[in-house]
Design a protein around this motif. Structure first.
Motif, PDB file in Angstrom:
ATOM      1  N   GLN A 194       0.859  -1.019   0.111  1.00  0.00           N
ATOM      2  CA  GLN A 194       0.328   0.279   0.353  1.00  0.00           C
ATOM      3  C   GLN A 194       0.476   1.499   0.179  1.00  0.00           C
ATOM      4  OE1 GLN A 194       0.399  -2.854   2.739  1.00  0.00           O
ATOM      5  NE2 GLN A 194       0.790  -2.024   4.171  1.00  0.00           N
ATOM      6  N   ARG A 195       0.076   2.725  -0.199  1.00  0.00           N
ATOM      7  CA  ARG A 195       1.236   3.313  -0.509  1.00  0.00           C
ATOM      8  C   ARG A 195       0.956   4.691   0.181  1.00  0.00           C
ATOM      9  NH1 ARG A 195       1.461   5.571  -6.693  1.00  0.00           N
ATOM     10  NH2 ARG A 195       2.915   7.273  -5.035  1.00  0.00           N
ATOM     11  N   TYR A 196       0.323   4.357   1.855  1.00  0.00           N
ATOM     12  CA  TYR A 196      -0.480   4.936   2.577  1.00  0.00           C
ATOM     13  C   TYR A 196      -0.719   4.338   3.808  1.00  0.00           C
ATOM     14  CZ  TYR A 196      -5.365   3.374   1.614  1.00  0.00           C
ATOM     15  OH  TYR A 196      -6.483   3.069   1.664  1.00  0.00           O
ATOM     16  N   CYS A 197      -1.123   4.656   4.789  1.00  0.00           N
ATOM     17  CA  CYS A 197      -0.733   3.725   6.329  1.00  0.00           C
ATOM     18  C   CYS A 197      -1.813   3.154   6.157  1.00  0.00           C
ATOM     19  CB  CYS A 197      -0.982   4.755   6.994  1.00  0.00           C
ATOM     20  SG  CYS A 197      -0.343   4.592   8.963  1.00  0.00           S
ATOM     21  N   GLY A 198      -3.326   4.068   5.842  1.00  0.00           N
ATOM     22  CA  GLY A 198      -4.646   3.577   6.079  1.00  0.00           C
ATOM     23  C   GLY A 198      -5.982   3.893   6.147  1.00  0.00           C
ATOM     24  N   CYS A 199      -5.844   4.942   7.392  1.00  0.00           N
ATOM     25  CA  CYS A 199      -6.847   6.080   6.918  1.00  0.00           C
ATOM     26  C   CYS A 199      -7.175   7.375   5.749  1.00  0.00           C
ATOM     27  CB  CYS A 199      -6.858   6.614   8.129  1.00  0.00           C
ATOM     28  SG  CYS A 199      -5.781   8.054   8.499  1.00  0.00           S
ATOM     29  N   LEU A 200      -8.239   7.617   5.457  1.00  0.00           N
ATOM     30  CA  LEU A 200      -8.498   8.653   5.063  1.00  0.00           C
ATOM     31  C   LEU A 200      -7.656   8.923   4.759  1.00  0.00           C
ATOM     32  CD1 LEU A 200     -10.342   9.472   2.192  1.00  0.00           C
ATOM     33  CD2 LEU A 200     -11.308  10.164   4.078  1.00  0.00           C
ATOM     34  N   LEU A 201      -7.533  10.394   6.012  1.00  0.00           N
ATOM     35  CA  LEU A 201      -6.202  11.290   5.908  1.00  0.00           C
ATOM     36  C   LEU A 201      -5.279  11.096   5.895  1.00  0.00           C
ATOM     37  CD1 LEU A 201      -8.483  12.492   9.373  1.00  0.00           C
ATOM     38  CD2 LEU A 201      -8.334  13.568   6.806  1.00  0.00           C
ATOM     39  N   SER A 202      -5.037   9.927   6.234  1.00  0.00           N
ATOM     40  CA  SER A 202      -2.975   9.050   5.979  1.00  0.00           C
ATOM     41  C   SER A 202      -3.413   8.918   3.770  1.00  0.00           C
ATOM     42  CB  SER A 202      -2.865   8.404   6.587  1.00  0.00           C
ATOM     43  OG  SER A 202      -3.211   6.911   6.054  1.00  0.00           O
ATOM     44  N   GLU A 203      -4.135   8.655   3.987  1.00  0.00           N
ATOM     45  CA  GLU A 203      -4.123   8.475   2.241  1.00  0.00           C
ATOM     46  C   GLU A 203      -4.493  10.174   1.865  1.00  0.00           C
ATOM     47  OE1 GLU A 203      -6.917   6.068  -1.614  1.00  0.00           O
ATOM     48  OE2 GLU A 203      -7.815   6.908   0.042  1.00  0.00           O
ATOM     49  N   VAL A 204      -4.898  11.085   2.094  1.00  0.00           N
ATOM     50  CA  VAL A 204      -5.097  12.096   1.593  1.00  0.00           C
ATOM     51  C   VAL A 204      -2.958  12.587   2.324  1.00  0.00           C
ATOM     52  CG1 VAL A 204      -5.434  14.917   1.618  1.00  0.00           C
ATOM     53  CG2 VAL A 204      -7.774  11.945   1.228  1.00  0.00           C
ATOM     54  N   GLU A 205      -3.216  13.101   3.067  1.00  0.00           N
ATOM     55  CA  GLU A 205      -1.504  13.086   2.747  1.00  0.00           C
ATOM     56  C   GLU A 205      -0.138  12.959   2.480  1.00  0.00           C
ATOM     57  OE1 GLU A 205      -2.545  14.106   8.175  1.00  0.00           O
ATOM     58  OE2 GLU A 205      -1.088  12.366   7.499  1.00  0.00           O
ATOM     59  N   ALA A 206      -0.803  11.086   2.551  1.00  0.00           N
ATOM     60  CA  ALA A 206       0.547  10.578   0.832  1.00  0.00           C
ATOM     61  C   ALA A 206       0.647  11.255  -0.156  1.00  0.00           C
ATOM     62  CB  ALA A 206       0.549   8.901   1.777  1.00  0.00           C
ATOM     63  N   ALA A 207      -0.980  11.844  -0.941  1.00  0.00           N
ATOM     64  CA  ALA A 207      -0.947  11.797  -2.288  1.00  0.00           C
ATOM     65  C   ALA A 207      -0.001  13.003  -1.716  1.00  0.00           C
ATOM     66  CB  ALA A 207      -2.771  11.936  -2.168  1.00  0.00           C
ATOM     67  N   GLN A 208      -0.653  13.947  -0.599  1.00  0.00           N
ATOM     68  CA  GLN A 208       0.101  15.546  -0.833  1.00  0.00           C
ATOM     69  C   GLN A 208       1.607  14.638  -0.626  1.00  0.00           C
ATOM     70  OE1 GLN A 208      -1.863  16.956   2.398  1.00  0.00           O
ATOM     71  NE2 GLN A 208      -4.093  17.778   1.306  1.00  0.00           N
ATOM     72  N   ALA A 209       1.970  14.069  -0.521  1.00  0.00           N
ATOM     73  CA  ALA A 209       4.073  14.202   0.029  1.00  0.00           C
ATOM     74  C   ALA A 209       4.354  13.567  -1.268  1.00  0.00           C
ATOM     75  CB  ALA A 209       4.070  13.634   0.746  1.00  0.00           C
ATOM     76  N   ARG A 210       3.264  12.689  -1.965  1.00  0.00           N
ATOM     77  CA  ARG A 210       4.246  12.447  -3.390  1.00  0.00           C
ATOM     78  C   ARG A 210       3.905  13.725  -4.320  1.00  0.00           C
ATOM     79  NH1 ARG A 210       1.461   8.139  -1.823  1.00  0.00           N
ATOM     80  NH2 ARG A 210      -0.332   8.477  -2.819  1.00  0.00           N
ATOM     81  N   ALA A 211       2.679  14.430  -4.147  1.00  0.00           N
ATOM     82  CA  ALA A 211       2.915  15.782  -5.155  1.00  0.00           C
ATOM     83  C   ALA A 211       4.180  17.100  -5.172  1.00  0.00           C
ATOM     84  CB  ALA A 211       1.174  16.034  -4.924  1.00  0.00           C
ATOM     85  N   ARG A 212       4.293  16.791  -3.459  1.00  0.00           N
ATOM     86  CA  ARG A 212       5.073  17.556  -3.668  1.00  0.00           C
ATOM     87  C   ARG A 212       6.896  17.030  -4.196  1.00  0.00           C
ATOM     88  NH1 ARG A 212       2.116  17.748   1.496  1.00  0.00           N
ATOM     89  NH2 ARG A 212       4.115  16.299   2.520  1.00  0.00           N
ATOM     90  N   ARG A 213       7.394  15.848  -3.768  1.00  0.00           N
ATOM     91  CA  ARG A 213       7.967  15.305  -4.207  1.00  0.00           C
ATOM     92  C   ARG A 213       8.261  15.403  -5.844  1.00  0.00           C
ATOM     93  NH1 ARG A 213       7.093  11.896  -0.402  1.00  0.00           N
ATOM     94  NH2 ARG A 213       6.087  10.268  -1.408  1.00  0.00           N
ATOM     95  N   ALA A 214       7.255  15.126  -6.238  1.00  0.00           N
ATOM     96  CA  ALA A 214       6.938  15.543  -7.469  1.00  0.00           C
ATOM     97  C   ALA A 214       7.397  17.067  -8.838  1.00  0.00           C
ATOM     98  CB  ALA A 214       5.911  14.301  -8.090  1.00  0.00           C
ATOM     99  N   SER A 215       7.045  17.428  -7.676  1.00  0.00           N
ATOM    100  CA  SER A 215       6.883  18.703  -7.848  1.00  0.00           C
ATOM    101  C   SER A 215       8.467  19.072  -7.974  1.00  0.00           C
ATOM    102  CB  SER A 215       6.448  20.267  -6.715  1.00  0.00           C
ATOM    103  OG  SER A 215       6.378  21.244  -7.446  1.00  0.00           O
ATOM    104  N   ARG A 216       8.846  19.430  -6.541  1.00  0.00           N
ATOM    105  CA  ARG A 216      10.307  19.566  -6.216  1.00  0.00           C
ATOM    106  C   ARG A 216      11.338  18.948  -7.823  1.00  0.00           C
ATOM    107  NH1 ARG A 216       9.123  18.311  -1.261  1.00  0.00           N
ATOM    108  NH2 ARG A 216      10.156  16.716  -0.853  1.00  0.00           N
ATOM    109  N   LYS A 217      11.447  17.372  -8.167  1.00  0.00           N
ATOM    110  CA  LYS A 217      11.934  16.829  -8.467  1.00  0.00           C
ATOM    111  C   LYS A 217      12.260  17.705 -10.130  1.00  0.00           C
ATOM    112  CE  LYS A 217      12.440  12.003 -10.728  1.00  0.00           C
ATOM    113  NZ  LYS A 217      11.951  11.099 -10.609  1.00  0.00           N
TER     114      LYS A 217
END
Length: 191
Positions: free
Chosen positions: A163-186
């Motif tokens: 999986q790509r997030y811890c489990g809860c809905l909020l962790s899913e959103v937080e993980a997606a936001q972190a991936r987007a930030r990493r992609a933007s920096r890259k």
């Protein structure tokens, strides 16, 4: 062998803690108690991967019935504070595992959550000790973070769903936001 309940969040995180506890002389009863996981299809996918691995290795698994309302109640009022939300979530899940230990006459609990480098180990240890103590159980506290990379490699080699997030809905959103930030920096050539 001494019995211990091992709370498990998913198959990949079960790999190393299961082996380590068995090497120490424990025979774990795996408890899948994860009302935090959202949506239901994700919960079932993680459960099924865990069950398949456990079955292949002769490990008994108890599934606590899925009830996301328990998670909503446990985390009410702390959703925006990630650290407090996680503590409330761990407390709920480890309490559910402790209840299974008491029902089965098993005197100790442990958790696979300690394999993740994304968890706060001191906070998790405190919550786990609290849940164990409240039920008269010993906490088999082990920090498995040094085994995380091995768990990642093994789970990939075994073709396990990761999986790509811890489990809860909020962790899913937080993980997606972190991936987007990493992609933007890259994309901007930043590390």
């Amino acid at each position: 062998m001494e019995r211990a309940v091992l709370h498990a969040c998913c198959g990949p995180c079960l790999l190393e803690p299961l082996d380590a506890l068995r090497a120490e002389g424990f025979e774990p009863l795996v408890v899948y108690a994860n009302p935090n996981i959202h949506p239901l299809a994700e919960y079932e996918r993680r459960r099924d991967v865990l069950l398949e691995h456990a079955h292949e290795h002769g490990v008994e698994v108890v599934e606590v019935p899925y009830d996301p309302v328990l998670w909503l109640e446990a985390t009410a009022g702390v959703w925006r504070d990630r650290a407090e939300r996680c503590r409330a979530c761990w407390r709920l899940r480890l309490t559910l595992a402790a209840e299974v230990a008491v029902e089965r006459g098993i005197g100790a609990i442990a958790t696979t959550l300690t394999v993740s480098p994304y968890q706060d180990p001191a906070a998790l240890d405190a919550v786990a000790r609290e849940a164990a103590g409240a039920h008269g159980l010993a906490y088999v506290g082990r920090d498995f973070r040094d085994r995380y990379q091995s768990a990642v490699r093994r789970s990939k080699d075994l073709g396990m769903y990761r999986q790509r997030y811890c489990g809860c809905l909020l962790s899913e959103v937080e993980a997606a936001q972190a991936r987007a930030r990493r992609a933007s920096r890259k994309a901007q050539g930043q590390p």
